[in-house]
Scaffold this active site. Structure first.
Site, PDB file in Angstrom:
ATOM      1  N   GLY A   1      -2.583   3.720  -2.461  1.00  0.00           N
ATOM      2  CA  GLY A   1      -1.585   2.670  -2.236  1.00  0.00           C
ATOM      3  C   GLY A   1      -1.874   1.722  -1.081  1.00  0.00           C
TER       4      GLY A   1
ATOM      5  N   ARG B   1      -3.742  14.650   2.769  1.00  0.00           N
ATOM      6  CA  ARG B   1      -3.785  16.107   2.556  1.00  0.00           C
ATOM      7  C   ARG B   1      -4.762  16.493   1.450  1.00  0.00           C
ATOM      8  NH1 ARG B   1       2.534  16.439   1.723  1.00  0.00           N
ATOM      9  NH2 ARG B   1       1.858  14.565   0.608  1.00  0.00           N
TER      10      ARG B   1
ATOM     11  N   SER C   1       6.131   0.664   8.508  1.00  0.00           N
ATOM     12  CA  SER C   1       7.557   0.977   8.398  1.00  0.00           C
ATOM     13  C   SER C   1       8.008   0.530   7.014  1.00  0.00           C
ATOM     14  CB  SER C   1       8.324   0.278   9.534  1.00  0.00           C
ATOM     15  OG  SER C   1       9.704   0.458   9.413  1.00  0.00           O
TER      16      SER C   1
ATOM     17  N   TYR D   1      15.261   8.508   5.190  1.00  0.00           N
ATOM     18  CA  TYR D   1      14.147   7.546   5.117  1.00  0.00           C
ATOM     19  C   TYR D   1      14.462   6.323   5.980  1.00  0.00           C
ATOM     20  CZ  TYR D   1      10.518   4.572   2.999  1.00  0.00           C
ATOM     21  OH  TYR D   1       9.430   3.754   2.796  1.00  0.00           O
TER      22      TYR D   1
ATOM     23  N   LYS E   1      12.331   5.139   9.293  1.00  0.00           N
ATOM     24  CA  LYS E   1      11.631   3.850   9.354  1.00  0.00           C
ATOM     25  C   LYS E   1      12.187   2.978  10.494  1.00  0.00           C
ATOM     26  CE  LYS E   1       8.649   4.559   6.040  1.00  0.00           C
ATOM     27  NZ  LYS E   1       7.205   4.635   6.332  1.00  0.00           N
TER      28      LYS E   1
HETATM   29  P1  NDP Z   1       1.632   6.531  -1.520  1.00  0.00           P
HETATM   30  O1  NDP Z   1       2.439   7.678  -1.980  1.00  0.00           O
HETATM   31  O2  NDP Z   1       0.530   6.035  -2.377  1.00  0.00           O
HETATM   32  O3  NDP Z   1       1.042   6.804  -0.075  1.00  0.00           O
HETATM   33  C1  NDP Z   1       1.487   7.778   0.816  1.00  0.00           C
HETATM   34  C2  NDP Z   1       0.252   8.372   1.485  1.00  0.00           C
HETATM   35  O4  NDP Z   1       0.655   9.216   2.547  1.00  0.00           O
HETATM   36  C3  NDP Z   1      -0.589   9.203   0.520  1.00  0.00           C
HETATM   37  O5  NDP Z   1      -1.940   8.807   0.622  1.00  0.00           O
HETATM   38  C4  NDP Z   1      -0.397  10.620   0.986  1.00  0.00           C
HETATM   39  O6  NDP Z   1      -1.585  11.369   0.795  1.00  0.00           O
HETATM   40  C5  NDP Z   1      -0.066  10.428   2.459  1.00  0.00           C
HETATM   41  N1  NDP Z   1       0.783  11.499   2.988  1.00  0.00           N
HETATM   42  C6  NDP Z   1       2.028  11.840   2.598  1.00  0.00           C
HETATM   43  N2  NDP Z   1       2.461  12.897   3.287  1.00  0.00           N
HETATM   44  C7  NDP Z   1       1.465  13.227   4.147  1.00  0.00           C
HETATM   45  C8  NDP Z   1       1.303  14.234   5.113  1.00  0.00           C
HETATM   46  N3  NDP Z   1       2.254  15.162   5.362  1.00  0.00           N
HETATM   47  N4  NDP Z   1       0.157  14.280   5.821  1.00  0.00           N
HETATM   48  C9  NDP Z   1      -0.825  13.373   5.586  1.00  0.00           C
HETATM   49  N5  NDP Z   1      -0.739  12.395   4.685  1.00  0.00           N
HETATM   50  C10 NDP Z   1       0.393  12.332   3.959  1.00  0.00           C
HETATM   51  O7  NDP Z   1       2.671   5.338  -1.278  1.00  0.00           O
HETATM   52  P2  NDP Z   1       2.559   3.970  -0.465  1.00  0.00           P
HETATM   53  O8  NDP Z   1       1.170   3.536  -0.347  1.00  0.00           O
HETATM   54  O9  NDP Z   1       3.546   3.085  -1.073  1.00  0.00           O
HETATM   55  O10 NDP Z   1       3.133   4.403   0.969  1.00  0.00           O
HETATM   56  C11 NDP Z   1       2.454   4.178   2.181  1.00  0.00           C
HETATM   57  C12 NDP Z   1       3.472   3.888   3.269  1.00  0.00           C
HETATM   58  O11 NDP Z   1       4.144   2.680   2.960  1.00  0.00           O
HETATM   59  C13 NDP Z   1       4.561   4.953   3.430  1.00  0.00           C
HETATM   60  O12 NDP Z   1       4.799   5.166   4.806  1.00  0.00           O
HETATM   61  C14 NDP Z   1       5.766   4.306   2.792  1.00  0.00           C
HETATM   62  O13 NDP Z   1       6.983   4.770   3.323  1.00  0.00           O
HETATM   63  C15 NDP Z   1       5.522   2.851   3.136  1.00  0.00           C
HETATM   64  N6  NDP Z   1       6.241   1.895   2.314  1.00  0.00           N
HETATM   65  C16 NDP Z   1       6.043   1.851   0.954  1.00  0.00           C
HETATM   66  C17 NDP Z   1       6.734   0.943   0.180  1.00  0.00           C
HETATM   67  C18 NDP Z   1       6.580   0.863  -1.306  1.00  0.00           C
HETATM   68  O14 NDP Z   1       7.430   0.217  -1.965  1.00  0.00           O
HETATM   69  N7  NDP Z   1       5.550   1.419  -1.898  1.00  0.00           N
HETATM   70  C19 NDP Z   1       7.686  -0.005   0.800  1.00  0.00           C
HETATM   71  C20 NDP Z   1       7.795   0.115   2.233  1.00  0.00           C
HETATM   72  C21 NDP Z   1       7.094   1.034   2.947  1.00  0.00           C
HETATM   73  P3  NDP Z   1      -1.559  12.949   0.422  1.00  0.00           P
HETATM   74  O15 NDP Z   1      -0.452  13.148  -0.564  1.00  0.00           O
HETATM   75  O16 NDP Z   1      -2.921  13.231  -0.123  1.00  0.00           O
HETATM   76  O17 NDP Z   1      -1.320  13.644   1.717  1.00  0.00           O
END
Ligand code: NDP
Length: 252
Positions: free
Chosen positions: A16, A37, A132, A146, A150
Site C-alpha cells: 500500500g 511482520r 496519520s 483509530y 491518528k
Molecule cells: P496496508 O494494510 O496495506 O498497510 C499496513 C502496513 O502496516 C502493512 O504493510 C503491514 O504489514 C504493516 N503493519 C501492520 N501492523 C504491523 C505491526 N504490528 N508491525 C509491523 N508492521 C505492521 O494499508 P495502507 O497502506 O493503507 O496503510 C498504511 C498506513 O496508512 C496506515 O498507518 C493507515 O492507517 C494509513 N492510512 C491509510 C488510509 C487508507 O485509506 N488506505 C487512509 C489514511 C491513513 P504486515 O501485515 O506484514 O505487518
C-alpha cells in the site's frame, strides 16, 4: 537522485502506501529498508530494497531491528512511520483489548520507530514522516480508537518539531504528518468487506461510502501520497516542519 547516500526506513513498507513511498524514495536515490511482520511480502515486492521483519508492537524487537539496519546500511536519515491498522469499533463496544491493540500499533509503534531511528539520525539533516490520516484531524464515526491514535500521531510530530527545533540549522531534522483520506489499498478492501458483513450491503456499496467520504469522490492513489512524502524529503523542504498535510481531495 538527490537522496543518493541517504538511508530511508519505511515501516509497513511491503504494501500500500508504505510500498509506494519506499519506491518513490528509492527512485530519488535513497537506500531503502522496508519493514513489516511478513518477510515473504517484503521480499516479493522490495526489488533492491532491504527487507527486515519487525513487529512494531514489540518494542525490543523494533529497537534491535532498527539498530541492525543502521549498522548494515548506515544511519537512518529518513524515518517513515507508516505501519498501522484500521479497525472500526463504536465507542460503546470498544473494550480495552481493542483500544490497546490499535494504540500499540499506530501510536506506540510509531513512538518506538521514531525514537530508535533518531538515535542514529545525523543532526544536520533528517526527515521524520508519520502517516496519520484525515482521522487525525477530525472525528471518524465508529472508529474511536483509530481516530484517537491518528490524532496522537500528530501530537507526537508537533511535539518533536518543537523539541528538536535548531534555529541555527534550518535544514536540520523536520517532523511532519501526512493525513490521507481514503486511499486505494488493502485497508479499504478489508474495511469494505467488514462493513458489508456487518450491514448487509454489497462490498461495492460499502466501498462507495468511502469514495463519497473523499471530497473529490474518488479513492486516492498511493502514489499521490508517496509524492508528498518525497516532497518532504526534497530540496528546499527544510522549512516545512510540524505540519499535518491533508491529502483528502478537499477540505475535511
Ligand atoms: P496496508 O494494510 O496495506 O498497510 C499496513 C502496513 O502496516 C502493512 O504493510 C503491514 O504489514 C504493516 N503493519 C501492520 N501492523 C504491523 C505491526 N504490528 N508491525 C509491523 N508492521 C505492521 O494499508 P495502507 O497502506 O493503507 O496503510 C498504511 C498506513 O496508512 C496506515 O498507518 C493507515 O492507517 C494509513 N492510512 C491509510 C488510509 C487508507 O485509506 N488506505 C487512509 C489514511 C491513513 P504486515 O501485515 O506484514 O505487518
Amino acid at each position: 537522485m538527490h537522496l543518493t547516500g541517504k538511508h530511508a526506513l519505511v515501516t509497513g513498507g511491503g504494501t500500500g502506501i508504505g510500498l509506494a513511498i519506499a519506491k518513490r524514495l528509492q527512485a530519488d536515490g535513497a537506500t531503502v529498508t522496508i519493514t513489516g511482520r511478513r518477510l515473504h511480502v517484503l521480499q516479493d515486492v522490495g526489488q533492491g530494497m532491504n527487507a527486515l521483519t519487525m513487529d512494531v508492537t514489540d518494542e525490543a524487537a523494533t529497537r534491535s531491528a532498527i539498530a541492525r539496519a543502521a549498522d548494515h546500511f548506515g544511519p537512518i536519515d529518513i524515518c517513515v512511520a507508516n505501519a498501522g491498522i484500521a479497525e472500526g469499533r463504536a465507542f460503546a463496544k470498544a473494550d480495552m483489548e481493542h483500544w490497546r491493540k490499535i494504540m500499540a500499533t499506530n501510536l506506540d509503534g510509531a513512538f518506538t520507530t521514531i525514537q530508535a531511528s533518531m538515535e542514529t539520525m545525523p543532526a544536520n539533516w533528517g526527515r521524520v514522516i508519520a502517516v496519520s490520516s484525515i482521522a487525525g484531524v477530525r472525528g471518524l464515526k465508529g472508529a474511536i480508537a483509530y481516530t484517537a491514535s491518528k490524532h496522537g500521531l500528530i501530537g507526537l510530530i508537533r511535539g518533536l518539531s518543537e523539541e528538536y527545533m535548531r534555529p541555527a540549522q534550518p535544514s536540520g531534522i523536520t517532523f511532519n504528518a501526512i493525513c490521507p483520506g481514503y486511499v486505494d489499498t488493502d485497508i479499504v478492501t478489508r474495511n469494505s468487506r467488514a462493513i458489508a458483513g456487518a450491514s448487509g450491503m454489497t462490498e461495492d456499496d460499502a466501498q462507495q461510502t468511502m469514495v463519497r467520504a473523499n471530497r473529490h469522490k474518488r479513492l486516492i492513489d498511493a502514489d499521490e501520497v508517496a509524492d508528498v512524502a518525497a516532497m518532504l524529503c526534497g530540496p528546499n523542504s527544510g522549512s516545512i516542519n510540524g505540519q499535518a498535510l491533508q491529502i483528502a481531495g478537499g477540505q475535511v
